[in-house]
Structure formats: C-alpha cells, structure tokens
Motif scaffolding. Structure first.
Motif, short mmCIF file in Angstrom:
data_model
loop_
_atom_site.label_atom_id
_atom_site.label_comp_id
_atom_site.label_asym_id
_atom_site.label_seq_id
_atom_site.Cartn_x
_atom_site.Cartn_y
_atom_site.Cartn_z
N ASP A 56 4.43 6.03 4.33
CA ASP A 56 4.29 7.45 3.99
C ASP A 56 3.56 8.18 5.12
O ASP A 56 3.94 9.28 5.50
N ASP A 116 3.92 0.86 1.49
CA ASP A 116 4.47 2.17 1.13
C ASP A 116 3.57 3.30 1.62
O ASP A 116 4.05 4.33 2.11
N GLU A 117 2.26 3.13 1.49
CA GLU A 117 1.33 4.17 1.95
C GLU A 117 1.34 4.28 3.47
O GLU A 117 1.30 5.39 4.01
N GLY A 175 5.89 8.82 7.75
CA GLY A 175 7.12 9.39 7.22
C GLY A 175 7.55 10.72 7.80
O GLY A 175 8.61 11.22 7.46
#
Length: 109
Positions: free
Chosen positions: A15, A11-12, A18
């Motif tokens: 991100d 997820d990081e 992103g």
C-alpha cells in the motif's frame, strides 16, 4: 540481506508503494546517503496545474500516509522529509525494485 523485524504486513508495505509519487519519494530516500544530515525537500512553489495537483496530493495524501506507516519523518514547516524509524521495513522492497529497474515499465518507478 539482513533480516529485519517487521511490524507491517506485506499488504501495508505494498500500500505504501501503491502510488508512483510515494515510490519516487521512498526511492529518493533509499539512495540518500545516510551520512548526510540533509533531507529531501518538497517544492511547494510551482504553479503548473498538474504540478499543483501533485503537490496537493503529496501534502494531503502521500506524505501523511508514509508518515503514519513510520517510513518517513516529515517537517511540515520546512517541507523536509527524512527516513522514518520504520524505513528499514520497506527497504528490502525498495532495493528489489531498484535492482530490477531496467526490467520494469518506466511508469512504475
């Protein structure tokens, strides 16, 4: 592909990727020859309104975020950016994007 010890979650990493400006910057560092001592430079002398918004976003949002993740080292005085200590963590995702560049929409990269 070499396995890398990762401190960040997927997820990081996602991100960090992103926003298109962060992806472009990280991709530029990916293709940057590690033998060169040169850094990528952020041009802050542009006057176009859209370009100015992009630069402000880079300096106040995107560069600090990538620096916090350790993916870049950013010299604020010279506006030079180089690969950070954790760049190897995001390299596999960047390489995967690059390998499939022709299959992805243009605005993704």
């Amino acid at each position: 592909m070499e396995s890398v010890a990762v401190e960040r979650t997927l997820d990081e990493c996602l991100d960090a990727l992103g926003h298109v400006q962060r992806r472009k910057l990280l991709r530029a560092l990916l293709v940057h020859n590690p033998q060169d001592d040169e850094s990528v430079q952020v041009d802050a002398d542009e006057s176009d309104d859209e370009e100015l918004k992009r630069i402000v976003g880079m300096k106040h949002v995107h560069l600090p975020k990538l620096e916090d993740y350790g993916y870049i080292d950013w010299n604020r005085d010279s506006n030079e950016i180089s690969k950070g200590a954790k760049f190897k963590e995001i390299r596999p995702l960047l390489e995967m994007l690059a390998a499939h560049e022709d299959e992805l929409p243009d605005e993704w990269l």
